[in-house]
Motif scaffolding. Structure first.
Motif, PDB file in Angstrom:
ATOM      1  N   ASP A   1       0.806  -1.216   0.000  1.00 48.96           N
ATOM      2  CA  ASP A   1       0.000   0.000   0.000  1.00 48.96           C
ATOM      3  C   ASP A   1       0.843   1.272   0.000  1.00 48.96           C
ATOM      4  N   TYR A   2       2.131   1.151  -0.269  1.00 50.39           N
ATOM      5  CA  TYR A   2       3.026   2.302  -0.259  1.00 50.39           C
ATOM      6  C   TYR A   2       2.737   3.223  -1.436  1.00 50.39           C
ATOM      7  N   ALA A   3       2.620   4.519  -1.164  1.00 52.47           N
ATOM      8  CA  ALA A   3       2.412   5.495  -2.235  1.00 52.47           C
ATOM      9  C   ALA A   3       2.875   6.864  -1.763  1.00 52.47           C
ATOM     10  N   LEU A   4       3.419   7.643  -2.693  1.00 53.61           N
ATOM     11  CA  LEU A   4       3.851   8.998  -2.400  1.00 53.61           C
ATOM     12  C   LEU A   4       2.745   9.987  -2.766  1.00 53.61           C
ATOM     13  N   ASP A   5       2.722  11.118  -2.065  1.00 50.57           N
ATOM     14  CA  ASP A   5       1.876  12.228  -2.481  1.00 50.57           C
ATOM     15  C   ASP A   5       2.626  12.995  -3.570  1.00 50.57           C
ATOM     16  N   VAL A   6       1.962  13.259  -4.682  1.00 55.42           N
ATOM     17  CA  VAL A   6       2.599  13.922  -5.819  1.00 55.42           C
ATOM     18  C   VAL A   6       2.177  15.384  -5.869  1.00 55.42           C
ATOM     19  N   VAL A   7       3.172  16.270  -5.866  1.00 53.92           N
ATOM     20  CA  VAL A   7       2.919  17.701  -5.957  1.00 53.92           C
ATOM     21  C   VAL A   7       3.489  18.202  -7.279  1.00 53.92           C
ATOM     22  N   VAL A   8       2.621  18.738  -8.116  1.00 55.60           N
ATOM     23  CA  VAL A   8       3.054  19.263  -9.421  1.00 55.60           C
ATOM     24  C   VAL A   8       2.232  20.513  -9.714  1.00 55.60           C
ATOM     25  N   SER A   9       2.883  21.562 -10.142  1.00 53.34           N
ATOM     26  CA  SER A   9       2.182  22.808 -10.421  1.00 53.34           C
ATOM     27  C   SER A   9       1.306  22.667 -11.658  1.00 53.34           C
ATOM     28  N   GLU A  10       0.262  23.481 -11.726  1.00 52.67           N
ATOM     29  CA  GLU A  10      -0.626  23.444 -12.874  1.00 52.67           C
ATOM     30  C   GLU A  10       0.127  23.835 -14.146  1.00 52.67           C
ATOM     31  N   GLU A  11       1.085  24.738 -14.015  1.00 49.25           N
ATOM     32  CA  GLU A  11       1.880  25.155 -15.163  1.00 49.25           C
ATOM     33  C   GLU A  11       2.651  23.995 -15.772  1.00 49.25           C
ATOM     34  N   LEU A  12       3.282  23.188 -14.918  1.00 54.55           N
ATOM     35  CA  LEU A  12       4.027  22.039 -15.412  1.00 54.55           C
ATOM     36  C   LEU A  12       3.088  20.959 -15.944  1.00 54.55           C
ATOM     37  N   LEU A  13       1.974  20.755 -15.247  1.00 53.09           N
ATOM     38  CA  LEU A  13       1.041  19.704 -15.652  1.00 53.09           C
ATOM     39  C   LEU A  13       0.467  19.968 -17.037  1.00 53.09           C
ATOM     40  N   GLN A  14       0.330  21.219 -17.404  1.00 55.31           N
ATOM     41  CA  GLN A  14      -0.221  21.569 -18.710  1.00 55.31           C
ATOM     42  C   GLN A  14       0.697  21.148 -19.859  1.00 55.31           C
ATOM     43  N   ARG A  15       1.950  20.824 -19.557  1.00 56.95           N
ATOM     44  CA  ARG A  15       2.878  20.367 -20.586  1.00 56.95           C
ATOM     45  C   ARG A  15       2.684  18.884 -20.916  1.00 56.95           C
ATOM     46  N   VAL A  16       1.857  18.225 -20.125  1.00 56.32           N
ATOM     47  CA  VAL A  16       1.571  16.801 -20.321  1.00 56.32           C
ATOM     48  C   VAL A  16       0.225  16.676 -21.029  1.00 56.32           C
ATOM     49  N   PRO A  17       0.130  15.893 -22.098  1.00 57.13           N
ATOM     50  CA  PRO A  17      -1.172  15.698 -22.737  1.00 57.13           C
ATOM     51  C   PRO A  17      -2.226  15.284 -21.707  1.00 57.13           C
ATOM     52  N   LYS A  18      -3.402  15.839 -21.838  1.00 57.67           N
ATOM     53  CA  LYS A  18      -4.438  15.630 -20.829  1.00 57.67           C
ATOM     54  C   LYS A  18      -4.711  14.153 -20.567  1.00 57.67           C
ATOM     55  N   GLU A  19      -4.707  13.346 -21.645  1.00 52.94           N
ATOM     56  CA  GLU A  19      -5.018  11.930 -21.482  1.00 52.94           C
ATOM     57  C   GLU A  19      -3.894  11.139 -20.819  1.00 52.94           C
ATOM     58  N   LYS A  20      -2.725  11.789 -20.619  1.00 50.93           N
ATOM     59  CA  LYS A  20      -1.591  11.118 -19.979  1.00 50.93           C
ATOM     60  C   LYS A  20      -1.361  11.592 -18.537  1.00 50.93           C
ATOM     61  N   GLN A  21      -2.075  12.600 -18.100  1.00 51.61           N
ATOM     62  CA  GLN A  21      -1.793  13.215 -16.805  1.00 51.61           C
ATOM     63  C   GLN A  21      -2.039  12.270 -15.630  1.00 51.61           C
ATOM     64  N   GLN A  22      -3.149  11.558 -15.631  1.00 51.21           N
ATOM     65  CA  GLN A  22      -3.439  10.636 -14.528  1.00 51.21           C
ATOM     66  C   GLN A  22      -2.456   9.470 -14.493  1.00 51.21           C
ATOM     67  N   ALA A  23      -2.062   9.007 -15.664  1.00 53.09           N
ATOM     68  CA  ALA A  23      -1.084   7.920 -15.726  1.00 53.09           C
ATOM     69  C   ALA A  23       0.249   8.374 -15.144  1.00 53.09           C
ATOM     70  N   LEU A  24       0.673   9.589 -15.483  1.00 53.00           N
ATOM     71  CA  LEU A  24       1.933  10.110 -14.950  1.00 53.00           C
ATOM     72  C   LEU A  24       1.866  10.229 -13.435  1.00 53.00           C
ATOM     73  N   ARG A  25       0.766  10.739 -12.918  1.00 52.77           N
ATOM     74  CA  ARG A  25       0.600  10.841 -11.457  1.00 52.77           C
ATOM     75  C   ARG A  25       0.707   9.461 -10.796  1.00 52.77           C
ATOM     76  N   GLY A  26       0.076   8.470 -11.416  1.00 51.09           N
ATOM     77  CA  GLY A  26       0.118   7.127 -10.861  1.00 51.09           C
ATOM     78  C   GLY A  26       1.516   6.536 -10.845  1.00 51.09           C
ATOM     79  N   VAL A  27       2.263   6.773 -11.930  1.00 55.29           N
ATOM     80  CA  VAL A  27       3.640   6.278 -12.002  1.00 55.29           C
ATOM     81  C   VAL A  27       4.502   6.933 -10.930  1.00 55.29           C
ATOM     82  N   LEU A  28       4.377   8.245 -10.766  1.00 58.49           N
ATOM     83  CA  LEU A  28       5.177   8.963  -9.781  1.00 58.49           C
ATOM     84  C   LEU A  28       4.787   8.581  -8.355  1.00 58.49           C
TER      85      LEU A  28
END
Length: 224
Positions: free
Chosen positions: A154-181
């Motif tokens: 059940d180990y997981a990190l809290d992910v903090v990313v600014s909206e400015e940086l997140l906008q550089r990721v295609p919308k359909e990939k954003q949740q996947a990136l959060r999950g990986v991190l």
């Protein structure tokens, strides 16, 4: 063994790939068959299943020799256990096994029939040896024990990313990136809060650091 297909996904390097299948359900990939296996009849009936098994080759980890013991990341990379008690890629036969969610079987204009799936743990270009349907009445064992791997289930990190940086990721990939991190791509034995790590994902270079169970994304740039 014959290579029947290859995975097309978001990871072009090993760093950052989820350590097991099913950990990041938002992570989508496509399985593209080799020309001689692009036969629609071979996939007849597959859409009736929700999950499949993919047998594949650890093509980037193949060695001529093998060791009877390995150091699993789950144990901090310091303790050795038997290779057959792990899912390490460094095995006598470099074969991987992944249980993934089937998203669809469809016709691609360039590749013929392809399989879309979610929750993979494979590198882009990974050779696939076989596909089998997942059968819940025999493949699911809710009371099974997970050995040492249960310690960080059940180990997981809290992910903090600014909206400015997140906008550089295609919308359909954003949740996947959060999950990986959130799954913490770092080696388990590294815990330097000042160290900045770099990971390639979906044509992007993502840089981050980790402190007190919080992952801070510090930079996202295009690799193109």
């Amino acid at each position: 063994m014959k290579i029947i297909a290859r995975v097309h996904g978001d990871f072009t390097t090993k760093f950052g790939i989820p350590r097991q299948s099913g950990l990041v359900n938002e992570l989508e990939s496509i399985l593209v068959f080799e020309p001689e296996y692009r036969n629609e009849d071979a996939l007849r009936g597959l859409v009736d299943f929700t999950h499949i098994w993919i047998l594949w080759q650890f093509s980037e980890s193949m060695r001529e020799t093998w060791s009877p013991t390995v150091r699993p990341p789950r144990l901090g990379g310091n303790e050795r256990v038997g290779v057959f008690a792990t899912r390490s890629p460094f095995r006598p036969n470099a074969i991987g096994l992944s249980s993934v969610r089937l998203l669809g079987v469809e016709k691609h204009s360039q590749y013929g029939m392809v399989i879309r799936f979610a929750g993979g743990d494979m590198l882009d270009g990974t050779p696939v040896l076989d596909i089998k349907p997942y059968l819940p009445y025999v493949d699911s064992h809710p009371d099974a024990k997970g050995g040492f791997a249960e310690e960080r289930k059940d180990y997981a990190l809290d992910v903090v990313v600014s909206e400015e940086l997140l906008q550089r990721v295609p919308k359909e990939k954003q949740q996947a990136l959060r999950g990986v991190l959130a799954g913490d791509p770092r080696p388990s034995y590294q815990n330097d809060p000042d160290r900045v790590y770099g990971m390639e994902f979906a044509g992007l270079e993502v840089k981050f650091r980790v402190q007190d169970s919080i992952l801070y994304v510090v930079k996202i740039d295009s690799l193109r």
